[in-house]
Design a protein around this motif. Structure first.
Motif, PDB file in Angstrom:
ATOM      1  N   TYR A  64       6.608  -4.300 -12.910  1.00 17.80           N
ATOM      2  CA  TYR A  64       8.062  -4.341 -12.685  1.00 17.80           C
ATOM      3  C   TYR A  64       8.452  -3.410 -11.544  1.00 17.80           C
ATOM      4  CZ  TYR A  64      13.036  -3.516 -13.473  1.00 17.80           C
ATOM      5  OH  TYR A  64      14.392  -3.389 -13.297  1.00 17.80           O
ATOM      6  N   ALA A  65       7.918  -2.194 -11.561  1.00 12.36           N
ATOM      7  CA  ALA A  65       8.244  -1.230 -10.509  1.00 12.36           C
ATOM      8  C   ALA A  65       7.747  -1.721  -9.150  1.00 12.36           C
ATOM      9  CB  ALA A  65       7.634   0.135 -10.841  1.00 12.36           C
ATOM     10  N   LEU A  66       6.580  -2.342  -9.121  1.00  9.53           N
ATOM     11  CA  LEU A  66       6.060  -2.871  -7.856  1.00  9.53           C
ATOM     12  C   LEU A  66       6.920  -4.028  -7.355  1.00  9.53           C
ATOM     13  CD1 LEU A  66       3.820  -2.595  -5.759  1.00  9.53           C
ATOM     14  CD2 LEU A  66       2.426  -4.141  -7.145  1.00  9.53           C
ATOM     15  N   ARG A  73       6.759   6.300  -2.526  1.00 14.49           N
ATOM     16  CA  ARG A  73       6.075   5.978  -1.277  1.00 14.49           C
ATOM     17  C   ARG A  73       5.975   7.209  -0.397  1.00 14.49           C
ATOM     18  NH1 ARG A  73       5.876   0.833   0.854  1.00 14.49           N
ATOM     19  NH2 ARG A  73       6.504  -0.788  -0.583  1.00 14.49           N
ATOM     20  N   ALA A  74       4.883   7.304   0.330  1.00 20.06           N
ATOM     21  CA  ALA A  74       4.724   8.358   1.337  1.00 20.06           C
ATOM     22  C   ALA A  74       4.974   7.709   2.697  1.00 20.06           C
ATOM     23  CB  ALA A  74       3.337   8.968   1.254  1.00 20.06           C
ATOM     24  N   GLY A  88       1.790  -4.779   8.539  1.00 16.47           N
ATOM     25  CA  GLY A  88       0.364  -4.694   8.842  1.00 16.47           C
ATOM     26  C   GLY A  88      -0.312  -3.536   8.138  1.00 16.47           C
ATOM     27  N   ILE A  89       0.365  -2.386   8.135  1.00 22.44           N
ATOM     28  CA  ILE A  89      -0.184  -1.213   7.447  1.00 22.44           C
ATOM     29  C   ILE A  89      -0.260  -1.470   5.945  1.00 22.44           C
ATOM     30  CG2 ILE A  89       0.291   1.191   6.843  1.00 22.44           C
ATOM     31  CD1 ILE A  89       1.524   1.472   9.674  1.00 22.44           C
ATOM     32  N   GLU A  90       0.830  -2.016   5.373  1.00 17.81           N
ATOM     33  CA  GLU A  90       0.826  -2.286   3.927  1.00 17.81           C
ATOM     34  C   GLU A  90      -0.242  -3.300   3.550  1.00 17.81           C
ATOM     35  OE1 GLU A  90       4.184  -2.798   1.543  1.00 17.81           O
ATOM     36  OE2 GLU A  90       5.339  -1.227   2.522  1.00 17.81           O
ATOM     37  N   LEU A  91      -0.398  -4.336   4.347  1.00 16.58           N
ATOM     38  CA  LEU A  91      -1.420  -5.343   4.066  1.00 16.58           C
ATOM     39  C   LEU A  91      -2.810  -4.715   4.063  1.00 16.58           C
ATOM     40  CD1 LEU A  91      -2.106  -8.311   3.568  1.00 16.58           C
ATOM     41  CD2 LEU A  91      -2.152  -8.625   6.048  1.00 16.58           C
TER      42      LEU A  91
END
Length: 198
Positions: A64-66, A73-74, A88-91
């Motif tokens: 749920y939080a996701l 998050r940093a 791109g970074i998250e992927l």
């Protein structure tokens, strides 16, 4: 987006279903406090029940939080990047860290549960403790829901890379200061520069 929203709805439903555990947990803890301090007769089951309920609530709310972007998050640096760079970074982070960790949690969590189930493991914290294997099943279950929600997050990254902006999320609850701040900004914009604040 239909695929993404289907997974978001699933994670939201699971999170809201397990959110009811907080009411049961509140009742259990209140009952134990009353029995222990008012009547001098503590229960033998409240401790096991309370940590199992809290752990289940905490673990099963992860997807749920996701889904609602509520994890810590940093992003001190990455928030200044363009949406495509962020995607791109998250992927890369999902593929390099999230999925290996989640799949390991599913695999080892299932073994952890299976051993407990075969042994019919009971809690050792209280006399005649309840069976603990249902509680251990929460580990692979929550990891599975996180893995499913991760598919939606990876799809969001691809959509952002393609279109140059982040796709919208399901709307649920929001912090109270967000609508209050929006209302204050609207009122400030409507006032003439010479008007005085009430």
């Amino acid at each position: 987006m239909r695929f993404v929203f289907f997974i978001d709805h699933l994670s939201t439903w699971v999170g809201k279903a397990f959110a009811w555990a907080i009411l049961i947990l509140t009742f259990v803890v209140s009952y134990e406090v009353f029995m222990r301090y008012a009547l001098g007769s503590p229960t033998t089951w409240a401790y096991d029940t309370s940590y199992m309920l809290y752990g289940t609530l905490f673990m099963m709310s992860g997807a749920y939080a996701l889904a609602h972007n509520a994890h810590v998050r940093a992003d001190v640096v990455s928030r200044y990047f363009s949406p495509r760079w962020q995607a791109g970074i998250e992927l890369a982070l999902y593929l390099l860290f999230f999925y290996p960790g989640i799949l390991a949690l599913v695999w080892s969590g299932w073994d952890f549960f299976a051993v407990s189930f075969r042994q019919n493991e009971h809690s050792s914290f209280t006399p005649g403790g309840p069976p603990i294997w249902p509680y251990k099943f929460v580990i692979p279950a929550c990891a599975s829901f996180l893995a499913i929600q991760g598919l939606a997050e990876v799809a969001r990254c691809f959509l952002c890379l393609r279109h140059g902006k982040w796709p919208r999320r399901l709307e649920d609850v929001e912090e109270i200061e967000i609508p209050v701040n929006k209302e204050a900004e609207i009122k400030a914009a409507q006032q003439e520069p010479g008007d005085k604040q009430p």
